[in-house]
Design an enzyme around this catalytic site. Structure first.
Site, short mmCIF file in Angstrom:
data_model
loop_
_atom_site.label_atom_id
_atom_site.label_comp_id
_atom_site.label_asym_id
_atom_site.label_seq_id
_atom_site.Cartn_x
_atom_site.Cartn_y
_atom_site.Cartn_z
N HIS A 136 12.27 -1.55 4.07
CA HIS A 136 12.53 -0.52 5.09
C HIS A 136 13.74 0.33 4.73
CE1 HIS A 136 9.60 -1.13 8.37
NE2 HIS A 136 9.51 -2.36 7.87
N VAL B 287 0.16 9.17 -1.21
CA VAL B 287 0.71 10.52 -1.03
C VAL B 287 -0.42 11.50 -1.33
CG1 VAL B 287 3.18 10.12 -1.35
CG2 VAL B 287 1.73 10.36 -3.36
N ARG C 206 -16.04 9.20 -4.49
CA ARG C 206 -16.46 8.17 -5.44
C ARG C 206 -16.20 6.79 -4.84
NH1 ARG C 206 -14.20 5.54 -10.17
NH2 ARG C 206 -15.78 5.35 -11.83
N HIS D 263 0.86 -1.18 0.00
CA HIS D 263 0.00 0.00 0.00
C HIS D 263 0.90 1.23 0.00
CE1 HIS D 263 -1.57 3.31 2.63
NE2 HIS D 263 -2.53 3.27 1.73
#
Length: 304
Positions: free
Chosen positions: A149, A113, A264, A110
């Protein structure tokens, strides 16, 4: 303080991410461009592009959505921490994506921004940026988690060494299912309400995070997409996907904001996996790879 520049960047980011995913999958995304007039109460005027793939060669369901919505009254979820902005007109734009691969050894990912801007009656503007990315494996690989990471850390490095520990912890705290006492996945980075020190710097941080998503995730998808698996692994994947659904519908601020702002629905719920299972009070057997996920991976750790 130019929202047009943010919009241009987000549309380009969406296109780059979709192109990269198409190269891995081999099947094109559907590109659904939409517009909508002002909804009830002046809430929800907007436009966007929803890019979706279903039953791909690698991705069982994935969505990469851009939206730009506007309204003349702030939604309750956006004024919870800023009551002084109640009643202001506003605009919000962002790219949000969720990728659910078919192979249980390939992790779900996932990223998001976004920018929010409130327009005060006196002409002043209040803005903030948010976003991040996180990884949700079904079977854990140390090297995959470390790679993800490290890429997240690299995205923040130009802006100060203090940001990664802060945003990493923020991600661990945010993607936590309190009602399960579980992390959603292995985390990543997450930030919100970013408006300091100025618009240009906050926007630059958003761009760097967005730009690093492809490097963080696509190598993992490429590496794991052809790993052999059987019914056991598929069954566990569908069970763990249930946690994803629970988080997005019960906790996620973006989903709640989208629904409250009369967004939406098809675009808001792009994050839902196509197949999911739930079981009553199920726990993995000790010593299994499934148990290892709970013991070693979906717990807060310092990966890099």
């Amino acid at each position: 303080m130019d929202s047009a520049a943010v919009k241009t960047y987000l549309l380009d980011l969406q296109d780059r991410i979709v192109t990269g995913l198409e190269q891995v999958d081999g099947k094109p995304f559907l590109r659904d461009k939409w517009t909508r007039a002002t909804g009830s109460g002046g809430i929800g005027k907007g436009e966007g592009i929803s890019c979706i793939i279903e039953e791909g060669n690698v991705i069982e369901r994935g969505g990469v959505a851009f939206s730009h919505v506007q309204g003349d009254k702030m939604p309750a979820s956006a004024t919870a921490h800023r009551p002084e902005l109640a009643g202001c007109s506003w605009e919000a734009m962002g790219v949000s994506l969720v990728i659910h691969p078919r192979n249980p050894y390939a992790p779900t990912s996932h990223a998001n921004v976004r920018m929010f801007m409130a327009h005060k009656p006196d002409g002043n503007k209040v803005f903030w940026f948010g976003g991040g990315m996180d990884l949700t494996p079904y079977y854990g690989y140390e090297e995959d988690a470390k790679h993800f990471h490290q890429t997240c850390k690299n995205s923040l490095a130009p802006f100060g060494a203090e940001l990664h520990p802060k945003y990493k912890k923020w991600c661990d705290d945010y993607f936590y299912l309190k009602h399960r006492d579980e992390q959603r996945g292995v985390g990543g980075i997450f930030f919100d309400d970013l408006s300091e020190p100025d618009f240009e710097t906050a926007f630059a941080i958003q761009q760097s995070v967005g730009n690093h998503y492809i490097d963080a995730y696509l190598p993992l998808l490429q590496k794991r997409k052809d790993t052999p698996y059987g019914e056991r692994e598929r069954d566990f994947q569908l069970y763990r996907r249930g946690r994803y659904v629970e988080f997005n519908l019960v906790i996620d601020r973006g989903t709640i904001f989208g629904l409250q702002s009369n967004g939406r629905t098809e675009s808001i719920l792009l994050s839902m996996p196509p197949l999911v299972k739930w079981r009553y009070d199920w726990h993995p057997e000790k010593g299994t790879p499934e148990a290892e996920l709970y013991e070693k991976f979906i717990v807060p750790r310092e990966w890099v």
